[in-house]
Design a protein around this motif. Sequence first.
Motif, short mmCIF file in Angstrom:
data_model
loop_
_atom_site.label_atom_id
_atom_site.label_comp_id
_atom_site.label_asym_id
_atom_site.label_seq_id
_atom_site.Cartn_x
_atom_site.Cartn_y
_atom_site.Cartn_z
N ILE A 262 0.93 -1.17 0.11
CA ILE A 262 -0.15 0.02 -0.05
C ILE A 262 0.85 1.14 -0.08
O ILE A 262 1.99 1.20 0.58
CB ILE A 262 -0.71 -0.10 1.11
CG1 ILE A 262 -1.82 -1.23 1.21
CG2 ILE A 262 -1.76 1.37 1.26
CD1 ILE A 262 -2.65 -1.33 2.47
N GLU A 263 0.66 2.11 -0.90
CA GLU A 263 1.40 3.36 -0.81
C GLU A 263 0.30 4.51 -0.49
O GLU A 263 -0.88 4.74 -0.76
CB GLU A 263 1.66 3.60 -2.08
CG GLU A 263 2.54 2.80 -2.87
CD GLU A 263 2.99 3.17 -4.19
OE1 GLU A 263 4.30 3.29 -4.63
OE2 GLU A 263 2.04 3.28 -5.20
N ILE A 264 0.85 5.31 0.46
CA ILE A 264 0.13 6.69 0.93
C ILE A 264 0.76 7.75 0.68
O ILE A 264 2.04 8.00 1.24
CB ILE A 264 -0.25 6.54 2.35
CG1 ILE A 264 -1.01 5.02 2.64
CG2 ILE A 264 -0.79 7.61 2.96
CD1 ILE A 264 -1.39 4.93 4.29
N PHE B 143 8.71 5.15 5.40
CA PHE B 143 8.77 6.39 4.99
C PHE B 143 9.58 6.98 3.87
O PHE B 143 10.92 6.15 4.07
CB PHE B 143 8.72 7.66 6.12
CG PHE B 143 7.71 7.57 7.06
CD1 PHE B 143 6.89 8.50 6.79
CD2 PHE B 143 7.56 6.91 8.17
CE1 PHE B 143 5.73 8.61 7.70
CE2 PHE B 143 6.71 6.83 9.08
CZ PHE B 143 5.44 7.84 8.87
N VAL B 144 9.11 7.52 2.86
CA VAL B 144 10.16 7.99 1.86
C VAL B 144 9.71 9.66 1.77
O VAL B 144 8.56 9.95 1.71
CB VAL B 144 9.70 7.50 0.55
CG1 VAL B 144 10.38 8.10 -0.70
CG2 VAL B 144 9.93 5.80 0.77
N SER C 6 11.08 12.56 12.50
CA SER C 6 10.62 12.49 13.85
C SER C 6 10.45 10.81 14.24
O SER C 6 10.65 10.65 15.16
CB SER C 6 9.35 13.06 14.27
OG SER C 6 9.59 14.49 14.21
N VAL C 7 10.17 9.97 12.97
CA VAL C 7 9.82 8.69 12.98
C VAL C 7 11.23 7.83 12.85
O VAL C 7 11.60 7.11 13.60
CB VAL C 7 8.65 8.22 12.34
CG1 VAL C 7 8.59 6.61 12.13
CG2 VAL C 7 7.34 8.91 12.51
N GLU C 8 11.75 8.13 11.91
CA GLU C 8 12.74 7.43 11.13
C GLU C 8 13.94 7.66 11.98
O GLU C 8 15.16 6.91 12.26
CB GLU C 8 13.42 7.98 9.47
CG GLU C 8 12.17 7.66 8.80
CD GLU C 8 12.05 6.16 8.57
OE1 GLU C 8 13.25 5.59 8.00
OE2 GLU C 8 10.86 5.31 8.57
N VAL D 104 4.68 5.29 3.27
CA VAL D 104 4.42 6.68 3.09
C VAL D 104 5.22 7.92 2.49
O VAL D 104 6.42 7.61 2.71
CB VAL D 104 4.08 7.07 4.85
CG1 VAL D 104 3.47 8.48 4.68
CG2 VAL D 104 3.01 6.20 5.42
N PHE D 105 4.79 8.63 1.54
CA PHE D 105 5.49 9.31 0.80
C PHE D 105 5.03 10.94 1.49
O PHE D 105 3.76 10.86 1.20
CB PHE D 105 5.24 9.29 -0.61
CG PHE D 105 5.68 8.11 -1.20
CD1 PHE D 105 6.78 7.92 -1.83
CD2 PHE D 105 4.71 6.87 -1.30
CE1 PHE D 105 7.25 6.47 -2.33
CE2 PHE D 105 5.20 5.80 -1.63
CZ PHE D 105 6.49 5.66 -2.54
#
Length: 157
Positions: free
Chosen positions: A2-4, A112-113, A75-77, A65-66
Motif C-alpha cells: 500500500i502506498e500513501i 517512510f519516503v 521524527s519517526v525515522e 508513506v510518501f
Amino acid sequence: MIEIFTDGAASGNPGPGGYGVILRAGAHYKELSGGYRMTTNNRMELMAVIVGLSALKSPGQQVTVFSDSKYVIDSVEKKWVFGWVRTGFKGKKNKDLWMRFLQVYRLHEVKFVWVKGHNNHPENERCDQLAVAASRNRTALAIDAEFEAEQGKSGLL
C-alpha cells in the motif's frame, strides 16, 4: 503493498489549514482531505499521515508513506518520537497528534519516503491541491480543539 501519499498546508501558520491524502494499492485509488479553521502546517502534515493510516481496513499491512515533511519523517525515522514518549512529550508540540499517530503506526509495517515538495511529483502535487482546497473551504472547516485550547492557554488566540 500500500502506498500513501500525504501533504499538509496552513495559511498563516497558525491559520486555516488542511491535509490531502492519496491511498493506492494496485488498481485501488482513494483521495481523502479535510480542513481546520485554526492549525499549523506541521499539524496538518502529521494529520495527513494519521488519516491515511487510519483508512486502512486491516492491521499488519506493508505501507510506504510518501511525504515532503521532514518534521514527520525525521521524527519517526530518527526515532525522536519514541524518546518524546519516554519524556511525556515535555517541551514538544502536537502531543495529541503524535499519540494518535503512534496508535495507527503500530498496527502496520510502515516505511517512510521523503519527496521534495513542489517538485512536480504528481501525487505530492495532487495532495497539495487537496490540502489547500480543504483549507480554503470556509463552510467545512473543523475545529482543531486541542490546538485551539493550547493556543488559548498561551494567550495566542
